[in-house]
Scaffold this motif. Structure first.
Motif, PDB file in Angstrom:
ATOM      1  N   ILE A  75       0.887  -1.296  -0.017  1.00 43.75           N
ATOM      2  CA  ILE A  75      -0.253   0.102   0.043  1.00 43.75           C
ATOM      3  C   ILE A  75       0.841   1.293   0.051  1.00 43.75           C
ATOM      4  CG2 ILE A  75      -2.013  -0.958   1.147  1.00 43.75           C
ATOM      5  CD1 ILE A  75      -1.173   0.340   3.636  1.00 43.75           C
ATOM      6  N   TYR A  98      11.243   3.480  -2.576  1.00 46.71           N
ATOM      7  CA  TYR A  98       9.990   4.202  -3.072  1.00 46.71           C
ATOM      8  C   TYR A  98      10.282   5.270  -3.939  1.00 46.71           C
ATOM      9  CZ  TYR A  98       5.047   5.641  -2.553  1.00 46.71           C
ATOM     10  OH  TYR A  98       3.812   6.056  -2.630  1.00 46.71           O
ATOM     11  N   GLU A 102       8.960   9.565  -5.746  1.00 48.76           N
ATOM     12  CA  GLU A 102       9.322  11.084  -5.447  1.00 48.76           C
ATOM     13  C   GLU A 102       9.997  11.347  -6.535  1.00 48.76           C
ATOM     14  OE1 GLU A 102      10.708   8.362  -3.085  1.00 48.76           O
ATOM     15  OE2 GLU A 102       9.876   8.956  -1.188  1.00 48.76           O
ATOM     16  N   LYS A 103      10.680  12.764  -6.321  1.00 50.40           N
ATOM     17  CA  LYS A 103      11.306  13.490  -7.412  1.00 50.40           C
ATOM     18  C   LYS A 103      12.549  12.814  -7.740  1.00 50.40           C
ATOM     19  CE  LYS A 103      10.591  18.171  -5.430  1.00 50.40           C
ATOM     20  NZ  LYS A 103       9.675  17.890  -4.278  1.00 50.40           N
ATOM     21  N   GLY A 134       3.563   3.501  -6.687  1.00 48.37           N
ATOM     22  CA  GLY A 134       2.768   3.503  -5.037  1.00 48.37           C
ATOM     23  C   GLY A 134       3.503   2.315  -4.357  1.00 48.37           C
ATOM     24  N   HIS A 166       3.724  11.752  -6.110  1.00 52.34           N
ATOM     25  CA  HIS A 166       4.495  11.791  -4.792  1.00 52.34           C
ATOM     26  C   HIS A 166       5.699  12.628  -4.757  1.00 52.34           C
ATOM     27  CE1 HIS A 166       5.385  10.162  -0.968  1.00 52.34           C
ATOM     28  NE2 HIS A 166       4.160   9.567  -1.008  1.00 52.34           N
ATOM     29  N   ALA A 167       6.109  13.186  -6.061  1.00 50.40           N
ATOM     30  CA  ALA A 167       7.222  14.192  -6.187  1.00 50.40           C
ATOM     31  C   ALA A 167       6.866  15.603  -5.393  1.00 50.40           C
ATOM     32  CB  ALA A 167       7.408  14.125  -7.382  1.00 50.40           C
ATOM     33  N   ALA A 168       5.475  15.853  -5.334  1.00 46.09           N
ATOM     34  CA  ALA A 168       5.102  16.946  -4.695  1.00 46.09           C
ATOM     35  C   ALA A 168       5.367  16.996  -3.318  1.00 46.09           C
ATOM     36  CB  ALA A 168       3.630  17.241  -4.797  1.00 46.09           C
ATOM     37  N   TYR A 169       5.803  15.793  -2.610  1.00 42.38           N
ATOM     38  CA  TYR A 169       6.292  15.907  -1.324  1.00 42.38           C
ATOM     39  C   TYR A 169       8.128  16.022  -1.123  1.00 42.38           C
ATOM     40  CZ  TYR A 169       1.495  13.817  -0.548  1.00 42.38           C
ATOM     41  OH  TYR A 169       0.185  13.894  -0.663  1.00 42.38           O
ATOM     42  N   ASN A 170       8.580  16.322   0.100  1.00 41.17           N
ATOM     43  CA  ASN A 170       9.664  16.317   0.066  1.00 41.17           C
ATOM     44  C   ASN A 170      10.461  15.281   0.866  1.00 41.17           C
ATOM     45  OD1 ASN A 170      10.166  18.731  -1.307  1.00 41.17           O
ATOM     46  ND2 ASN A 170      10.219  19.909   0.608  1.00 41.17           N
ATOM     47  N   SER A 171       9.536  14.014   0.864  1.00 38.82           N
ATOM     48  CA  SER A 171      10.525  12.712   1.605  1.00 38.82           C
ATOM     49  C   SER A 171      11.122  12.239   0.353  1.00 38.82           C
ATOM     50  CB  SER A 171       9.219  12.072   2.025  1.00 38.82           C
ATOM     51  OG  SER A 171       8.352  11.906   0.925  1.00 38.82           O
ATOM     52  N   SER A 172      12.235  11.381   0.806  1.00 44.48           N
ATOM     53  CA  SER A 172      12.887  10.752  -0.225  1.00 44.48           C
ATOM     54  C   SER A 172      13.452   9.337   0.144  1.00 44.48           C
ATOM     55  CB  SER A 172      14.198  11.811  -0.440  1.00 44.48           C
ATOM     56  OG  SER A 172      15.177  11.882   0.597  1.00 44.48           O
ATOM     57  N   ASN A 173      14.357   8.753  -0.809  1.00 41.91           N
ATOM     58  CA  ASN A 173      15.010   7.469  -0.294  1.00 41.91           C
ATOM     59  C   ASN A 173      16.192   7.750   0.508  1.00 41.91           C
ATOM     60  OD1 ASN A 173      13.246   5.638  -1.769  1.00 41.91           O
ATOM     61  ND2 ASN A 173      13.793   6.070  -3.691  1.00 41.91           N
ATOM     62  N   PHE A 181      11.486   9.003   5.270  1.00 40.14           N
ATOM     63  CA  PHE A 181      10.514   8.284   4.426  1.00 40.14           C
ATOM     64  C   PHE A 181       8.953   9.021   4.846  1.00 40.14           C
ATOM     65  CE2 PHE A 181      13.875   5.104   5.335  1.00 40.14           C
ATOM     66  CZ  PHE A 181      14.353   5.212   4.112  1.00 40.14           C
ATOM     67  N   TRP A 182       9.059   9.220   6.239  1.00 39.38           N
ATOM     68  CA  TRP A 182       7.597   9.685   6.573  1.00 39.38           C
ATOM     69  C   TRP A 182       7.888  11.323   6.951  1.00 39.38           C
ATOM     70  CZ3 TRP A 182       6.418   5.369  10.786  1.00 39.38           C
ATOM     71  CH2 TRP A 182       5.721   4.406  10.226  1.00 39.38           C
ATOM     72  N   GLU A 203      -1.301  10.299   1.161  1.00 40.20           N
ATOM     73  CA  GLU A 203       0.067  10.116   1.217  1.00 40.20           C
ATOM     74  C   GLU A 203       0.566   8.943   0.875  1.00 40.20           C
ATOM     75  OE1 GLU A 203       4.182   9.710   2.790  1.00 40.20           O
ATOM     76  OE2 GLU A 203       2.387   8.479   3.110  1.00 40.20           O
ATOM     77  N   LEU A 204      -0.482   7.783   1.046  1.00 44.01           N
ATOM     78  CA  LEU A 204      -0.313   6.315   0.831  1.00 44.01           C
ATOM     79  C   LEU A 204      -0.171   6.263  -0.729  1.00 44.01           C
ATOM     80  CD1 LEU A 204      -2.864   4.474   3.013  1.00 44.01           C
ATOM     81  CD2 LEU A 204      -0.158   4.563   3.490  1.00 44.01           C
ATOM     82  N   GLY A 205       0.531   5.247  -1.097  1.00 44.09           N
ATOM     83  CA  GLY A 205       0.644   4.776  -2.452  1.00 44.09           C
ATOM     84  C   GLY A 205      -0.505   4.337  -2.968  1.00 44.09           C
ATOM     85  N   HIS A 206      -1.239   3.550  -2.149  1.00 43.32           N
ATOM     86  CA  HIS A 206      -2.595   2.589  -2.508  1.00 43.32           C
ATOM     87  C   HIS A 206      -3.550   2.844  -1.380  1.00 43.32           C
ATOM     88  CE1 HIS A 206      -1.233   1.128  -6.341  1.00 43.32           C
ATOM     89  NE2 HIS A 206       0.225   0.834  -6.006  1.00 43.32           N
TER      90      HIS A 206
END
Lengths: 254, 384
Positions: free
Chosen positions: A92, A108, A111-112, A152, B42-49, B53-54, B111-114
């Motif tokens: 999910i 994931y 993201e950018k 996702g 999700h690129a609209a958020y500033n979280s990253s790998n 993550f949260w 925020e969730l992917g699915h």
């Protein structure tokens, strides 16, 4: 039942990153989504600086914290072979597994894009997947996290499940030097030019990987977490080494 | 001596105005946020790998969730222990708990992917080892319990003693949700900034603090901040009991924060070094001195504690301090990446993106719209 494991000899590893490239090609990973990465860093301060590197796949832990925390069982421990895999159909995208993985090996990638240009724009996909590269691996198994990744969901190294799981039963080691077995060897192991990587069954006492772990005192990364990785490092102190914990003094920061 | 100079009709019209404003705000903030998400994903958020993550959406979600459970705890404890004094605020607290939760969950879903898959994949996974599984299950039963309790209080002659069993169930679920929310973070043993056995307990006190601040603020809001319109029974409750409870909750929360900070500053464990940055940041000072100590002084000083403006200001400041506290805890726990940190000593940097800020507005406006809808249609201030 096999319990597949990897041994990485840091004395032999040259940091060439062929493993990273082979993994990306084999698994159609996006740039920066390095399931198999070689991490470069330095230790010490000028003039006593050492350039260090550290190859790091998913550890496919015996007791993986990423599996424990997953609220949908999308990430799971395969009972036959000991792989830690992702079921894209159940994920999910909550990213709890990323939070809980001590090794930073989960991705994931919605993201950018870290690397520009964003290759997803160059090879867009209309099938709800991340991208549509000109070359695609013939394997596609979303229930095991193999193939082009949908949006996702979290992805990770599969230990090349699509190759290893087809190996003849009872084989102790998958060595690219044995012609009849080389097709089953994980891409990063097969391509390793200095032969720093070995892959075999940790449950077979006579496997080469077990002997190397015993003879050269193999260590596991961040073993204190209790995750019990199935990747062992041989660290003799020549060039690369298992990084110490982060307790570096300010002068070490460089 | 004050007297009620505002009619119920006027109050209802002001509530309609609040609902309208909230809906307009929701339309604008939600529209821009959704359009950003449609365009950028999700690129609209500033979280990253890289390790964070949260991000802010999870902060917002947990903030509203914990406030919701705090409100439910206050309402259900009042029902269980027969606090007739609390009667004027019980229904409002329960509805507000629902409204806040809706705002928080809406942000989580974005925020969730699915998000849709989560609706069936979590309940039917039976992933008993996952704290998130238990959290989602507990939240589901908690919502049902809130609705049943609210429905049973729709009768004009509802009696507190009739609702005790329902209230006990609601209290148990509210405590369960809060404690499990603490376990989600506290169980991450290799993130020392998060991991601690006292986190579920600290979360329970934070929830209570949030619940108290919210019920005071939103009760005044229900009367459009016109203190003269507030019924005497509510004023008595606020002056005699709730102000004191709010002060006590601030004090206990402050102790938890300072205790965590002191052990964090002394500790050498990987990840605790975040405290050295946090404890010297302007945000942290704002949280402690403006968000917690100033309200504490206002509520402890006899000359100000009975003043409506002081109660409103104290509640507002506490609400902000709790948001900062939640941000520092959730983001701070990720600033030292677990593994990359072994050779990259710098902390990660993170700031919410414009879309993430918009999601905060979405949660605020949505919760306010739902709350105002309840005020208008359910007569939440009705005591009988």
């Amino acid at each position: 039942m096999a319990k597949w494991g990897m041994v990485i000899d840091l004395d032999t590893c040259t940091g060439c990153q062929a493993c990273t490239t082979a993994c990306a090609m084999e698994n159609n990973r996006l740039p920066s989504e390095n399931w198999q990465d070689v991490l470069f860093y330095h230790e010490g301060t000028y003039p006593n600086v050492k350039l260090m590197w550290f190859p790091r796949p998913c550890m496919h832990c015996e007791n993986p914290s990423c599996v424990s925390v997953c609220p949908t069982k999308a990430t799971y421990k395969d009972p036959d072979g000991g792989f830690v895999l992702m079921d894209y159909n159940k994920c999910i995208g909550c990213k709890y597994c990323q939070v809980a993985c001590p090794y930073g090996v989960r991705f994931y990638v919605d993201e950018k894009a870290v690397v520009q240009p964003d290759i997803r724009g160059v090879f867009p996909s209309e099938a709800g997947r991340q991208w549509d590269p000109p070359y695609k691996g013939p394997q596609d198994d979303p229930s095991r996290g193999i193939g082009i990744q949908p949006h996702g969901v979290v992805s990770k190294c599969t230990f090349c499940y699509h190759k290893v799981s087809k190996a003849p039963k009872g084989v102790a080691d998958l060595d690219e030097d044995i012609p009849e077995l080389k097709e089953y060897v994980p891409a990063c192991v097969r391509v390793c030019a200095p032969k720093a990587r070995f892959f075999g069954d940790l449950d077979q006492p006579n496997s080469n990987v077990n002997k190397m772990i015993a003879d050269k005192r193999g260590v596991r990364l961040k073993d204190e977490t209790g995750n019990k990785p199935q990747v062992y490092y041989l660290s003799g102190g020549a060039t690369a080494s298992v990084p110490s914990l982060r307790s570096m003094s300010d002068s070490d920061k460089g | 001596m004050t007297s009620v100079t505002v009619s119920n009709k006027e109050i209802t019209s002001k509530q309609l105005g609040i609902m309208l404003l909230a809906l307009i705000g929701l339309g604008i903030a939600g529209g821009i946020a959704i359009s950003n998400l449609m365009a950028e994903g999700h690129a609209a958020y500033n979280s990253s790998n890289l390790g964070l993550f949260w991000g802010f959406p999870i902060v917002i979600y947990d903030y509203f969730l914990l406030t919701s459970t705090g409100l439910a705890m206050i309402a259900s404890m009042a029902l269980i222990f027969g606090g007739e004094d609390f009667r004027p605020i019980v229904r409002r607290a329960l509805w507000l708990a629902l409204a806040g939760l809706i705002g928080g969950v809406a942000v989580l879903m974005m925020e969730l992917g699915h998000p849709l898959r989560a609706l069936w994949a979590i309940p039917f996974s039976f992933a008993f080892s996952s704290p998130l599984y238990w959290k989602v299950m507990a939240v589901s039963f908690y919502v049902i319990s809130l609705l049943i309790l609210q429905a049973r209080m729709m009768k004009a002659d509802w009696r507190m003693q009739d609702l005790r069993i329902n209230a006990m169930i609601t209290l148990a679920l509210a405590l369960g949700v809060t404690a499990i929310a603490g376990v989600v973070y506290g169980s991450q043993s290799f993130r020392p900034f998060w991991a601690s056995g006292d986190i579920p307990v600290a979360f329970i006190f934070e929830s209570l603090l949030g619940g108290l601040a919210f019920i005071i603020f939103f009760t005044y809001l229900a009367y459009a901040f016109n203190a003269a319109a507030v019924p005497d029974s509510v004023k008595r409750l606020f002056n005699d009991r709730l102000s004191g409870l709010l002060a006590l909750a601030i004090f206990i929360h402050l102790l938890f924060v300072l205790a965590r900070m002191s052990s964090g500053l002394y500790g050498n464990a990987e990840g605790l070094q975040v405290w050295q940055t946090l404890a010297t940041s302007p945000l942290f000072f704002a949280e402690i001195f403006i968000g917690l100590l100033l309200p504490l002084v206002l509520l402890m000083y006899p000359g100000t504690r009975i003043r409506p403006w002081a109660q409103i200001l104290a509640s507002l400041l506490v609400m902000n301090a709790l948001l900062i506290s939640r941000y520092e805890y959730i983001i701070g726990g990720q600033l030292v990446p677990l593994f990359k940190g072994s050779w990259a000593p710098e902390l990660l940097s993170y700031a919410p993106s414009p879309t993430e800020w918009l999601l905060l507005l979405v949660a605020i406006f949505l919760s306010n719209a739902v709350n105002a809808f309840g005020e208008v249609t359910l007569g939440l201030g009705r005591e009988g």
